[in-house]
Structures are given as C-alpha cells and as structure tokens.
Design a protein around this motif. Sequence first.
Motif, PDB file in Angstrom:
ATOM      1  N   ILE A 185       0.804  -1.221   0.000  1.00  0.00           N
ATOM      2  CA  ILE A 185       0.000   0.000   0.000  1.00  0.00           C
ATOM      3  C   ILE A 185       0.844   1.282   0.000  1.00  0.00           C
ATOM      4  N   PRO A 186       1.879   1.407   0.857  1.00  0.00           N
ATOM      5  CA  PRO A 186       2.684   2.638   0.808  1.00  0.00           C
ATOM      6  C   PRO A 186       3.357   2.855  -0.542  1.00  0.00           C
ATOM      7  N   SER A 187       3.733   1.762  -1.207  1.00  0.00           N
ATOM      8  CA  SER A 187       4.359   1.873  -2.532  1.00  0.00           C
ATOM      9  C   SER A 187       3.330   2.237  -3.589  1.00  0.00           C
ATOM     10  N   ILE A 188       2.128   1.682  -3.471  1.00  0.00           N
ATOM     11  CA  ILE A 188       1.048   2.034  -4.395  1.00  0.00           C
ATOM     12  C   ILE A 188       0.712   3.513  -4.277  1.00  0.00           C
ATOM     13  N   ALA A 189       0.785   4.047  -3.057  1.00  0.00           N
ATOM     14  CA  ALA A 189       0.526   5.473  -2.859  1.00  0.00           C
ATOM     15  C   ALA A 189       1.494   6.319  -3.684  1.00  0.00           C
ATOM     16  N   MET A 190       2.752   5.920  -3.756  1.00  0.00           N
ATOM     17  CA  MET A 190       3.714   6.655  -4.573  1.00  0.00           C
ATOM     18  C   MET A 190       3.325   6.594  -6.043  1.00  0.00           C
ATOM     19  N   ASP A 191       2.856   5.446  -6.502  1.00  0.00           N
ATOM     20  CA  ASP A 191       2.415   5.272  -7.883  1.00  0.00           C
ATOM     21  C   ASP A 191       1.231   6.181  -8.185  1.00  0.00           C
ATOM     22  N   VAL A 192       0.244   6.180  -7.293  1.00  0.00           N
ATOM     23  CA  VAL A 192      -0.968   6.972  -7.482  1.00  0.00           C
ATOM     24  C   VAL A 192      -0.667   8.470  -7.421  1.00  0.00           C
ATOM     25  N   TYR A 193       0.125   8.894  -6.452  1.00  0.00           N
ATOM     26  CA  TYR A 193       0.447  10.323  -6.325  1.00  0.00           C
ATOM     27  C   TYR A 193       1.274  10.803  -7.514  1.00  0.00           C
ATOM     28  N   ASN A 194       2.180   9.967  -8.013  1.00  0.00           N
ATOM     29  CA  ASN A 194       2.933  10.341  -9.211  1.00  0.00           C
ATOM     30  C   ASN A 194       1.998  10.542 -10.390  1.00  0.00           C
ATOM     31  N   ASP A 195       1.030   9.655 -10.525  1.00  0.00           N
ATOM     32  CA  ASP A 195       0.081   9.767 -11.633  1.00  0.00           C
ATOM     33  C   ASP A 195      -0.783  11.016 -11.500  1.00  0.00           C
ATOM     34  N   PHE A 196      -1.331  11.247 -10.318  1.00  0.00           N
ATOM     35  CA  PHE A 196      -2.248  12.373 -10.122  1.00  0.00           C
ATOM     36  C   PHE A 196      -1.535  13.706 -10.313  1.00  0.00           C
ATOM     37  N   PHE A 197      -0.379  13.868  -9.692  1.00  0.00           N
ATOM     38  CA  PHE A 197       0.279  15.167  -9.721  1.00  0.00           C
ATOM     39  C   PHE A 197       1.123  15.379 -10.975  1.00  0.00           C
ATOM     40  N   SER A 198       1.158  14.389 -11.856  1.00  0.00           N
ATOM     41  CA  SER A 198       1.751  14.624 -13.170  1.00  0.00           C
ATOM     42  C   SER A 198       0.795  15.421 -14.055  1.00  0.00           C
ATOM     43  N   ARG A 199      -0.504  15.485 -13.659  1.00  0.00           N
ATOM     44  CA  ARG A 199      -1.522  16.186 -14.450  1.00  0.00           C
ATOM     45  C   ARG A 199      -2.272  17.263 -13.661  1.00  0.00           C
ATOM     46  N   HIS A 200      -2.011  17.365 -12.366  1.00  0.00           N
ATOM     47  CA  HIS A 200      -2.722  18.332 -11.541  1.00  0.00           C
ATOM     48  C   HIS A 200      -1.735  19.264 -10.843  1.00  0.00           C
ATOM     49  N   GLU A 201      -2.263  20.359 -10.339  1.00  0.00           N
ATOM     50  CA  GLU A 201      -1.437  21.374  -9.693  1.00  0.00           C
ATOM     51  C   GLU A 201      -0.827  20.836  -8.402  1.00  0.00           C
ATOM     52  N   LEU A 202       0.420  21.211  -8.143  1.00  0.00           N
ATOM     53  CA  LEU A 202       1.098  20.810  -6.914  1.00  0.00           C
ATOM     54  C   LEU A 202       0.538  21.591  -5.725  1.00  0.00           C
ATOM     55  N   THR A 203       0.793  21.078  -4.518  1.00  0.00           N
ATOM     56  CA  THR A 203       0.230  21.714  -3.322  1.00  0.00           C
ATOM     57  C   THR A 203       1.139  22.772  -2.722  1.00  0.00           C
ATOM     58  N   TYR A 204       2.449  22.632  -2.904  1.00  0.00           N
ATOM     59  CA  TYR A 204       3.428  23.524  -2.276  1.00  0.00           C
ATOM     60  C   TYR A 204       3.189  23.615  -0.765  1.00  0.00           C
ATOM     61  N   PHE A 205       2.873  22.474  -0.196  1.00  0.00           N
ATOM     62  CA  PHE A 205       2.689  22.279   1.255  1.00  0.00           C
ATOM     63  C   PHE A 205       1.395  22.872   1.803  1.00  0.00           C
ATOM     64  N   CYS A 206       0.486  23.290   0.945  1.00  0.00           N
ATOM     65  CA  CYS A 206      -0.752  23.867   1.450  1.00  0.00           C
ATOM     66  C   CYS A 206      -1.650  22.814   2.095  1.00  0.00           C
ATOM     67  N   GLN A 207      -1.305  21.519   1.916  1.00  0.00           N
ATOM     68  CA  GLN A 207      -2.112  20.469   2.558  1.00  0.00           C
ATOM     69  C   GLN A 207      -1.889  20.418   4.064  1.00  0.00           C
ATOM     70  N   ILE A 208      -0.828  21.056   4.555  1.00  0.00           N
ATOM     71  CA  ILE A 208      -0.569  21.100   5.994  1.00  0.00           C
ATOM     72  C   ILE A 208      -1.620  21.993   6.639  1.00  0.00           C
ATOM     73  N   SER A 209      -2.285  21.495   7.655  1.00  0.00           N
ATOM     74  CA  SER A 209      -3.485  22.139   8.195  1.00  0.00           C
ATOM     75  C   SER A 209      -3.260  23.585   8.619  1.00  0.00           C
ATOM     76  N   PHE A 210      -2.117  23.881   9.273  1.00  0.00           N
ATOM     77  CA  PHE A 210      -1.918  25.240   9.761  1.00  0.00           C
ATOM     78  C   PHE A 210      -1.421  26.200   8.673  1.00  0.00           C
ATOM     79  N   LEU A 211      -1.074  25.670   7.475  1.00  0.00           N
ATOM     80  CA  LEU A 211      -0.676  26.526   6.367  1.00  0.00           C
ATOM     81  C   LEU A 211      -1.832  26.815   5.417  1.00  0.00           C
ATOM     82  N   LYS A 212      -2.797  25.909   5.345  1.00  0.00           N
ATOM     83  CA  LYS A 212      -3.893  26.054   4.387  1.00  0.00           C
ATOM     84  C   LYS A 212      -4.664  27.366   4.545  1.00  0.00           C
ATOM     85  N   PRO A 213      -4.951  27.836   5.777  1.00  0.00           N
ATOM     86  CA  PRO A 213      -5.715  29.086   5.892  1.00  0.00           C
ATOM     87  C   PRO A 213      -4.964  30.334   5.434  1.00  0.00           C
ATOM     88  N   ILE A 214      -3.632  30.266   5.348  1.00  0.00           N
ATOM     89  CA  ILE A 214      -2.869  31.478   5.055  1.00  0.00           C
ATOM     90  C   ILE A 214      -2.243  31.477   3.663  1.00  0.00           C
TER      91      ILE A 214
END
Length: 463
Positions: free
Chosen positions: A293-322
């Motif tokens: 499963i952890p390895s599959i996550a790398m496969d899936v995230y590589n696929d998704f973010f090869s076509r979608h915008e990167l987060t630049y760490f905005c997924q971190i809860s205390f950074l998202k509001p700012i």
Amino acid sequence: MADHHPHDRERLRLGLLICIHIVISCVSLIYLADNRFPIAFEPTTFHIFYDPSRWYVAVAVVAAFALVSPLFVLASFSFGYFVGFYFYMMVLSYLWLSCFTNLHYDHRLAGVSAAASAIAFLLPALFISSPIRQAYALSESAFDRLLTFIMLLGAATVAIGAAYSFQFASIDDMSALRNKIVSPTILNYLIGTTYSALLPFAFAGFAARKAYWRAGAVLLLLCFFYPITLTKIALFTPFWLIAVFLLSKLADARSAVVLSLLVPIASVLFLVILFGAPTSLLFSIVSLRLGAIPSIAMDVYNDFFSRHELTYFCQISFLKPIMHCPYQEQLGIVMLKAYQLGNFNGSLFATEGIASVGVWFAPVTVFMCGLVIALGNRLSAGLPAGFVLISGAIIPQALLNVPLTTVLLTHGAGLLFLLWYVTPRTIFEPGTGTQSAAHQLDPPETQWRCAIRFDPSHHRRDD
C-alpha cells in the motif's frame, strides 16, 4: 585481525538477510498480482500488475537500487535506521510495481526521483546521530512516575474516547464505520499520540524497569484503542509491540528491524505457496497492507500530480488558511474521489515530496525530512537500542502511511523525541538496579558498542 571476525560475520549475516528480504518482497508482489486467488481485493483496482515478458526490466531496476542496501550494513542502529529501512523497502517495492503499472506518467523520471529521494533521506537518517548535550534529565523516581502517569492518561483517554464511540468491527467494515465517528479534534490528537507514542514508550520503560505486570497492563490498554478508533494500526499495535520486544531479545537491533518486515511477509508468502487459496485472505492483508500500500501510494500520487497542480505544502493544516490551495479537502479524500481506493493518504515521499514540489524537487524536501528524523537520532543518543526500538515501534508504521507533519503532531513523534531526550541514561548503566533490564533489551554485543560509542570522549552514537 581476529577481533574483526565477529563484526565481519555480523555484517555478512545482515547483508544476506537484507538480500533475502528484497527477493521475498518481489516474489510477494508477483503473488499479489495473481488473479487466481480469491483474495480480499482486486489487484487491478490497486494497479498491481505483473507481466512475465517484462520480468527482466523489473529485476534490473531492483538490482540497481539494491546497490544502496550496503548503507544498512555500514550504518549503526538508530531510530533513523528503523525508519530508513522501512522507507527503503517501500521505494524498492514502488520501483518494482512501476515497471508494470497501468497508470500513465513518466515512469523513468519518477523512478529516478524516488531512488534519489531514498538516498537523500537515508544519508542524514542513517549517519547523523551525534548526541545533543542533555541539558535536563528526569531523576529515576521521576521517570517511574512519568510511566505511571502515561498509563493513567491512556486509561483516561480510552474512557473519554469510549463515550463517543466504542464498537467492534471486522476489517472489511471498519472504514465505513470509522467515517461515522464524530469526536473533538483535541481528543483525536490525544488518542493518536497516546497509542502511537506514549503507551509504547511506557511499555518499553516498564520492560526496562522489569515491571512486567505494568507492561502487560499497557498492552491491555492498547487493546481498547481499536474499538474507539477502528484503525488498523490501533488493532495491531499491542501485537506489534510484543513482536518487536521478542525480536529485540532474539537478535541485534539492526537484524530485528529487517526481521520485523521479513518474518510476516515471508510467513504469509510461504503459506499461500504451500496451501493456496485458503490462506490468500491472510496473505493479502499482511502483504498488501504492510508491504504494498505505501508503494502504491507513490504510484498513485505520481500519476495524479503529473496532471494536476502541486500543493506547495498547502495540505498542511496550519498553512492552508494562510495560502492559496487548489485542494480544500485532505489529500486522502482527493485521492479517494480520483481513484476510488479509500481515504488514500501517503508517506512523506508521496506528500511532502511528490504532491508538494513534484518529482524534480522531491529529493530536496525528502532530505529535509531526513534531517528531522536525524534529530530523533540525536535526542535518543545514549539510550539502549532495544529501548529505542520498542518505544519507537509504531512510528515507522505510521510514517509509511501518513505525512511526516501528521506523524510528528497527530501520532506524537515529536513528543516521543522529547521523552527520549529527558529519559535518564543512568537507569541503563551497569551497577544500577536495572542493569539486568538493559541486558534483556539488547544483546551483549550491542550493549558493549553502546557503552563505547556513547562515551562523551568519543562523541559518536551507536546502538
């Protein structure tokens, strides 16, 4: 010359053990991709494939990455060694799976990035371990009171959590029922920190102090966290602690790390080869959840973010509001909607790496994460290998499945680092009342090396 022979034999055994683990892991992935077994998941849904006509490609890729494994033979045990080996095997499994995946992205670039990220993480995690001067240490009596307080806090946490939800569920039903649990955020933090860091620390402390009845009480408390959380990590935590404790008595710390993954995966693989379909459910649970499963996550995230915008760490809860964030929901839920694989979180390789900065800069951020783990090495310097191994046993499991920031806060790794720092080293020294306890947690050879390398005149750390 004779003095070096035992050490050389130990390195040879460890290297052989790692090689066996690499082979077993690859064979396990082949069997996971086999549709002949009526196992508890559909391999194609999880993008697990195997093409016999391309086996040589996967073998060549894995063999090239296996050249990194001597780092584990050369490095001494530390918390970073524990975490690093788990991540190494995760990346190795990803490189194998990426040779057969049906997801469309630049596999070669992603593979190079994954390998570079692994090396970038391992260098600080394995080799930065010099001790930080202990400005404050608990007294032995205060340490004993701390262990008792942690146990009482665990009991209180179970009682409060049970007031919101307490139910037993099968592995198949746990996800649906877990999504219905509603509890305060502060309680969620307390629950995660307690069963991931505090109670394992108390268990290791009671074992070191030879307070075996209290250590058993900690394990009993841990059994009650599954009904209030319905998470797999909570379900297996007490059994995992027992397994790691036994391994710490039967093998040196580095071998115990390798065996902690090798034994369960090899055992279920042997069963499915020997008995086939009747054991396929157990095989899928262990091999899929612990290894793939952890390895599959790398496969899936590589696929998704090869076509979608990167987060630049905005997924971190205390950074998202700012800061601007293209994803208002947690990444696990974003992946759930995109791939229908459940709430699919990923390790720091997938989140702080691939999702945040992309494959080109992932090695940089993963290296910085390695420095955080190296801080754990430095704060635990001077503690016996077995104590670090047992008290930190749950953190590598958490790191495989959720981001580093989540593990530091929600799972209490940051608090565990602090507890290691203030733990009195005197309780493990020869001549104290707990001398035999230290021997029970570490083989004689490991203790001898600890005593030498933690000497202030050497300024080196080894477990």
